[in-house]
Design a protein around this motif. Structure first.
Motif, mmCIF file in Angstrom:
data_model
loop_
_atom_site.group_PDB
_atom_site.id
_atom_site.type_symbol
_atom_site.label_atom_id
_atom_site.label_comp_id
_atom_site.label_asym_id
_atom_site.label_seq_id
_atom_site.Cartn_x
_atom_site.Cartn_y
_atom_site.Cartn_z
ATOM 1 N N VAL A 286 40.500 -2.991 -9.777
ATOM 2 C CA VAL A 286 38.930 -2.082 -9.342
ATOM 3 C C VAL A 286 39.751 -0.607 -9.748
ATOM 4 O O VAL A 286 38.900 0.368 -10.450
ATOM 5 N N PHE A 287 41.263 0.074 -9.794
ATOM 6 C CA PHE A 287 41.383 0.656 -9.839
ATOM 7 C C PHE A 287 40.902 1.683 -11.315
ATOM 8 O O PHE A 287 40.507 2.721 -11.821
ATOM 9 N N MET A 288 41.277 0.111 -12.097
ATOM 10 C CA MET A 288 40.653 0.603 -13.858
ATOM 11 C C MET A 288 39.675 0.770 -14.090
ATOM 12 O O MET A 288 39.477 1.798 -14.669
ATOM 13 N N ALA A 289 38.238 -0.146 -13.227
ATOM 14 C CA ALA A 289 37.743 0.141 -13.700
ATOM 15 C C ALA A 289 36.746 1.603 -12.955
ATOM 16 O O ALA A 289 35.905 2.028 -13.530
ATOM 17 N N PHE A 290 37.704 1.801 -11.904
ATOM 18 C CA PHE A 290 37.101 3.184 -11.567
ATOM 19 C C PHE A 290 37.275 3.946 -12.380
ATOM 20 O O PHE A 290 36.925 5.223 -12.793
ATOM 21 N N LEU A 291 38.576 4.368 -12.683
ATOM 22 C CA LEU A 291 39.285 5.073 -14.279
ATOM 23 C C LEU A 291 37.723 5.092 -15.140
ATOM 24 O O LEU A 291 37.850 6.138 -16.155
ATOM 25 N N SER A 292 37.679 4.264 -15.758
ATOM 26 C CA SER A 292 36.712 3.803 -16.759
ATOM 27 C C SER A 292 35.130 4.408 -16.325
ATOM 28 O O SER A 292 34.854 5.083 -17.524
ATOM 29 N N GLU A 293 34.834 4.555 -15.280
ATOM 30 C CA GLU A 293 33.373 4.966 -14.952
ATOM 31 C C GLU A 293 33.697 6.608 -14.416
ATOM 32 O O GLU A 293 32.294 7.282 -15.620
ATOM 33 N N VAL A 294 35.261 7.228 -14.200
ATOM 34 C CA VAL A 294 34.793 8.183 -14.626
ATOM 35 C C VAL A 294 34.642 8.883 -15.795
ATOM 36 O O VAL A 294 33.952 10.110 -15.805
ATOM 37 N N ALA A 295 35.869 7.918 -16.615
ATOM 38 C CA ALA A 295 35.533 8.378 -17.806
ATOM 39 C C ALA A 295 33.673 8.697 -18.717
ATOM 40 O O ALA A 295 33.654 9.459 -19.512
ATOM 41 N N ALA A 296 32.960 7.872 -18.395
ATOM 42 C CA ALA A 296 32.452 7.952 -19.036
ATOM 43 C C ALA A 296 30.847 8.560 -18.655
ATOM 44 O O ALA A 296 30.583 9.320 -19.446
ATOM 45 N N LYS A 297 31.487 9.248 -16.896
ATOM 46 C CA LYS A 297 30.372 10.481 -16.687
ATOM 47 C C LYS A 297 30.377 11.493 -17.037
ATOM 48 O O LYS A 297 30.313 12.585 -17.573
ATOM 49 N N LEU A 298 32.255 11.727 -18.345
ATOM 50 C CA LEU A 298 32.948 12.986 -18.334
ATOM 51 C C LEU A 298 32.724 12.981 -20.209
ATOM 52 O O LEU A 298 31.571 14.470 -19.833
#
Length: 367
Positions: A286-298
């Motif tokens: 879940v933590f890894m996915a959260f970071l991935s989705e934040v990076a995608a938004k940025l």
């Protein structure tokens, strides 16, 4: 290939499979030809490759958003039974799902209502009822499509299903929707390609979660059988059509199993010894996915490790298919194990070569 029972109406209907060059659509077209249907046509954005062309099938190329192209195809084929199997893959921009699943379905329905179509089978998805919570053995009455948006693909598929059923007309075009689970089998150019790439990159020794969550899979040919059964009843006598028209059906192989059993079986057939598996805890995923989705938004673009994938691999998602068994006469023909074996055999004989050719083509375009 074993096919569904021959319909007593075989030869009297004219069939159009929209999306018939795709995975499920091609199996529906093949099943119709195999049982002796003389009038089978496919409407798709692209014509299939030479190895996937089915003898006895008429192919039309067109866009599901182009009503005039659809009307021309419906007129040319005089289709009385239509299967709508078009579905974009996961991981695309939200706008794609709204355009194809919602606007495309609306355009198809309007074209069919202007044509002599009397039976319409919509391919929905078991995932339309997903909310990010466990679903364990529930039937069509016990679980419904949520009002809120859980994920773009499932949300728009749900909108398209509702729209299709709203066009069910007791005195005109009869409509039914089928909700298949994850499908496996030869010519799978999505899941099998991802599994093979994972194996080739030596990433197959990892799994998300502890593999206690049960999920449904089904051989694609079994799902095609269910579509033919639904169409036969919709186009049949008043009693059979009235029992099925306006209804939704979960379609699975009826034997839920732990999520990672499918990839593990495929990896074994590819040569894996099954040893040394590293389990990634759910919280870490879940933590890894959260970071991935934040990076995608940025930085733009879809996330490389979306939360949806974590949910897919760790949630329990299986359904009761008694309704399909009772009203459609559906019974899975091909076992999960046989379906996986045939899928991997196809990959070794043909799929891997196709995949390499596709990657080479993409590299040439980037030069």
């Amino acid at each position: 290939m074993t096919t569904a029972t021959v319909s007593p109406m075989s030869g009297t209907e004219r069939y159009l499979v929209i999306g018939g060059a795709g995975f499920l659509g091609s199996y529906i077209a093949q099943a119709l030809v195999d049982r002796g249907e003389k009038y089978v046509a496919v409407y798709d954005l692209n014509k299939p490759g030479e190895s996937d062309i089915i003898d006895g099938v008429q192919y039309f190329c067109g866009d599901i958003l182009n009503e005039q192209q659809l009307l021309a195809c419906l007129k040319s084929t005089s289709a009385t039974v239509v299967f709508h199997t078009v579905s974009p893959v996961h991981g695309l921009q939200e706008s794609v799902y709204y355009r194809i699943n919602v606007e495309g379905t609306r355009t198809i329905l309007l074209a069919c209502e202007k044509s002599p179509v009397k039976a319409f089978v919509f391919t929905s998805s078991a995932s339309v009822v997903s909310t990010g919570q466990n679903i364990s053995g529930l039937n069509e009455k016990q679980v419904t499509i949520p009002d809120g948006k859980y994920e773009a693909y499932t949300y728009t598929k749900g909108l398209a299903e509702k729209m299709s059923l709203e066009h069910n007309d007791p005195y005109g075009m009869k409509v039914a929707a089928l909700r298949p689970c994850g499908m496996i089998g030869p010519r799978d150019r999505q899941a099998m390609w991802r599994l093979a790439e994972t194996y080739q990159k030596n990433q197959h020794k990892y799994q998300m979660g502890d593999n206690t969550n049960l999920v449904d899979y089904s051989y694609v040919g079994n799902v095609a059988d269910a579509h033919l059964l639904a169409a036969d009843r919709l186009a049949g006598s008043a009693s059979s059509s009235n029992a099925v028209a306006g209804q939704v059906f979960f379609i699975t192989d009826g034997k839920p199993r732990p999520y990672w059993d499918f990839p593990r079986m495929a990896f074994k057939l590819l040569g894996d010894d099954g040893k040394g598996i590293t389990t990634l805890p759910y919280v870490l995923c879940v933590f890894m996915a959260f970071l991935s989705e934040v990076a995608a938004k940025l930085f733009g673009g879809p996330p490389s490790f979306p939360m949806f994938i974590v949910k897919l691999a760790t949630l329990e998602q299986y359904f009761n298919i008694d309704k399909a068994r009772t009203l459609l006469g559906y019974e899975p023909r091909v076992s999960f194990e046989e379906g996986v074996r045939m899928m991997v055999e196809w990959w070794k004989k043909q799929g891997e070569r196709e995949h390499i050719e596709m990657l080479e083509s993409k590299r040439r375009l980037r030069r």
